[in-house]
Each structure stands twice: as structure tokens, then as C-alpha cells.
Design an enzyme around this catalytic site. Structure first.
Site, PDB file in Angstrom:
ATOM      1  N   CYS A 121       7.630  11.145  50.524  1.00 47.72           N
ATOM      2  CA  CYS A 121       7.233  11.104  49.118  1.00 47.72           C
ATOM      3  C   CYS A 121       6.482  12.383  48.781  1.00 47.72           C
ATOM      4  O   CYS A 121       5.622  12.824  49.556  1.00 47.72           O
ATOM      5  CB  CYS A 121       6.350   9.882  48.862  1.00 47.72           C
ATOM      6  SG  CYS A 121       5.769   9.742  47.151  1.00 47.72           S
ATOM      7  N   HIS A 178      12.633   3.577  45.099  1.00 52.89           N
ATOM      8  CA  HIS A 178      11.422   4.370  45.359  1.00 52.89           C
ATOM      9  C   HIS A 178      10.791   4.836  44.051  1.00 52.89           C
ATOM     10  O   HIS A 178       9.566   4.706  43.856  1.00 52.89           O
ATOM     11  CB  HIS A 178      11.806   5.565  46.241  1.00 52.89           C
ATOM     12  CG  HIS A 178      10.673   6.449  46.630  1.00 52.89           C
ATOM     13  ND1 HIS A 178      10.245   6.590  47.935  1.00 52.89           N
ATOM     14  CD2 HIS A 178       9.866   7.266  45.899  1.00 52.89           C
ATOM     15  CE1 HIS A 178       9.236   7.440  47.986  1.00 52.89           C
ATOM     16  NE2 HIS A 178       8.993   7.871  46.759  1.00 52.89           N
ATOM     17  N   GLU A 179      11.610   5.365  43.143  1.00 54.70           N
ATOM     18  CA  GLU A 179      11.062   5.897  41.891  1.00 54.70           C
ATOM     19  C   GLU A 179      10.603   4.785  40.959  1.00 54.70           C
ATOM     20  O   GLU A 179       9.558   4.913  40.293  1.00 54.70           O
ATOM     21  CB  GLU A 179      12.100   6.794  41.201  1.00 54.70           C
ATOM     22  CG  GLU A 179      12.512   8.010  42.004  1.00 54.70           C
ATOM     23  CD  GLU A 179      11.330   8.832  42.509  1.00 54.70           C
ATOM     24  OE1 GLU A 179      10.291   8.915  41.811  1.00 54.70           O
ATOM     25  OE2 GLU A 179      11.446   9.406  43.603  1.00 54.70           O
ATOM     26  N   HIS A 185       7.217   3.579  41.920  1.00 55.64           N
ATOM     27  CA  HIS A 185       6.142   4.441  41.418  1.00 55.64           C
ATOM     28  C   HIS A 185       5.664   3.975  40.046  1.00 55.64           C
ATOM     29  O   HIS A 185       4.468   4.018  39.737  1.00 55.64           O
ATOM     30  CB  HIS A 185       6.622   5.889  41.297  1.00 55.64           C
ATOM     31  CG  HIS A 185       6.403   6.716  42.519  1.00 55.64           C
ATOM     32  ND1 HIS A 185       5.162   6.919  43.078  1.00 55.64           N
ATOM     33  CD2 HIS A 185       7.273   7.430  43.285  1.00 55.64           C
ATOM     34  CE1 HIS A 185       5.273   7.707  44.139  1.00 55.64           C
ATOM     35  NE2 HIS A 185       6.540   8.032  44.289  1.00 55.64           N
TER      36      HIS A 185
END
Length: 214
Positions: free
Chosen positions: A126, A168-169, A172
Site C-alpha cells: 500500500c 483494496h481501494e 480505503h
């Protein structure tokens, strides 16, 4: 110019941010903006300002370099992320990880849900956690809904590595870092991954470091 003033209106804060030289600074783990979650995008920015912000995300992602970047990673708590993966990997890696090229995409208000019950673990890194990687088990296939930067509906199934990127994004945007989902015993410095765990799958790392894979 420094970090935007959190007390200023959103559009003003983004104008402050874009006044700085690009690529933009990437926020590191420990900054509260990465843990607060994000405000859904609902036209808070004029189209021209949104386009400039998206372009700044693209420039910053490519310069890092990375395959995705979420607005909180540049200090903006807005539910927007960008992804792009040229996937310059060997054939054995492509086959093992399902890593195929992804064009530049803008994800606005994305939400994902698993498709099926399959899960697979791979090393992830990351841009907000520099210097380290860890194995994360994620659904192999997800359905992503939301919009693009023009307000057009997005409803798409992603599989393989692209599924990992969008998870993953999107995480966030919910205040979640990949480390929250990682196998703690797998945590490795980039140098250790390059020296010991560069195989297409993390099976050898799991045996040597003592963690389970799905």
C-alpha cells in the site's frame, strides 16, 4: 502549500491541495484521515474541479507508482478512487494471480460484495504503508457498484487481481487498511519479499513464516 485546512469547505480544501506541485503527497498510516471513512460524492465539486482532482489522483498514482489510489490517501475524505494496472508481469505470475491489464478507471461511491465463496491470499502492499507487504485473503470475485466520474452507473464483476485492486481501494474509502485484513505473521519488508517470497503464490512464505492460506 501545505496540508489543506480541515475546517475549510470541501471545494476550498481541494483547491488548496491542487495549488501544490504535483504529484500530491501521499498520506501515511497513522493519519486520522485514513481511518475516518469518507463522505459519499453527491456533486460537491463543480465538474471542472472534479476533473482536476481526478487528474491529480492519476498523476500521483502513476508517479508513486501504484495500481490504485483513494482520495483519503491524499488527505480528502471523499468517496472517490482511481485504478490502473498495465500488469507488466511474467506469464506465470499472470496465470497464478489472474493479473490482467486494467485501463484507467474512476470509481465514485464504490461498494463491493463477494460473488461466490472463493477466497485466495496474496502479498499486498500500500502506498500509505511504505516499505512493507503482507498476505491478505480476499474474495476471488466481487461485484462492484457505484458510478464513474460522469455519473454513469457502474455495475461490474471483477475477478483475479483486478478484484483485489478494487477491494483494496474501496476499503480505503471505508477507513480500512489492508493490514486490518492481513495475516500478521506474513508481514514482510519489501526487501525480504524480493529476496525470499517473489514466487507467483505465497505458499512457500506460508510454510516458512507459519500462517494459513485459504
Amino acid at each position: 502549500m501545505g496540508v489543506p485546512d480541515d475546517r475549510a469547505p470541501l471545494a476550498e480544501r481541494i483547491e488548496q491541495l491542487l495549488a501544490a506541485e504535483q504529484p500530491l503527497p501521499i498520506v501515511a498510516a497513522g493519519d486520522p484521515v485514513l481511518r475516518r471513512g469518507t463522505e459519499p460524492y453527491d456533486g460537491q465539486l463543480e465538474p471542472a474541479l472534479l476533473a482536476r482532482f481526478v487528474e491529480a489522483l492519476r498523476v500521483t498514482m502513476r508517479a508513486a507508482p501504484g495500481v490504485g489510489l483513494a482520495a483519503p490517501q491524499v488527505g480528502v475524505g471523499l468517496r472517490i478512487a482511481v485504478i490502473e494496472d498495465p500488469a507488466p508481469v511474467p506469464e506465470e505470475v499472470r496465470l497464478a494471480r489472474g493479473r490482467v491489464p486494467q485501463p484507467f478507471r474512476v470509481l465514485v461511491n464504490p461498494v463491493y460484495e463477494p460473488v461466490g465463496t472463493g477466497r485466495v491470499g496474496f502479498f499486498e502492499g500500500c502506498l500509505s504503508v511504505p516499505g512493507y507487504q503482507a498476505v491478505v485473503a480476499r474474495p476471488t470475485e466481487v461485484r462492484l457498484t457505484g458510478q464513474d466520474e460522469h455519473g454513469r452507473a457502474l455495475d461490474e464483476v471483477f475477478a483475479g487481481w483486478p478484484a483485489r485492486i478494487v477491494q483494496h481501494e474501496t476499503d480505503h474509502l471505508d477507513g480500512t487498511l489492508y493490514l486490518d485484513r492481513a495475516e500478521p505473521r506474513s508481514l514482510s519488508a519489501h526487501q525480504a519479499v524480493a529476496e525470499h517470497w517473489s514466487q507467483p503464490t505465497p505458499e512457500r512464505a506460508a510454510r516458512a513464516l507459519g500462517f494459513d492460506l485459504p
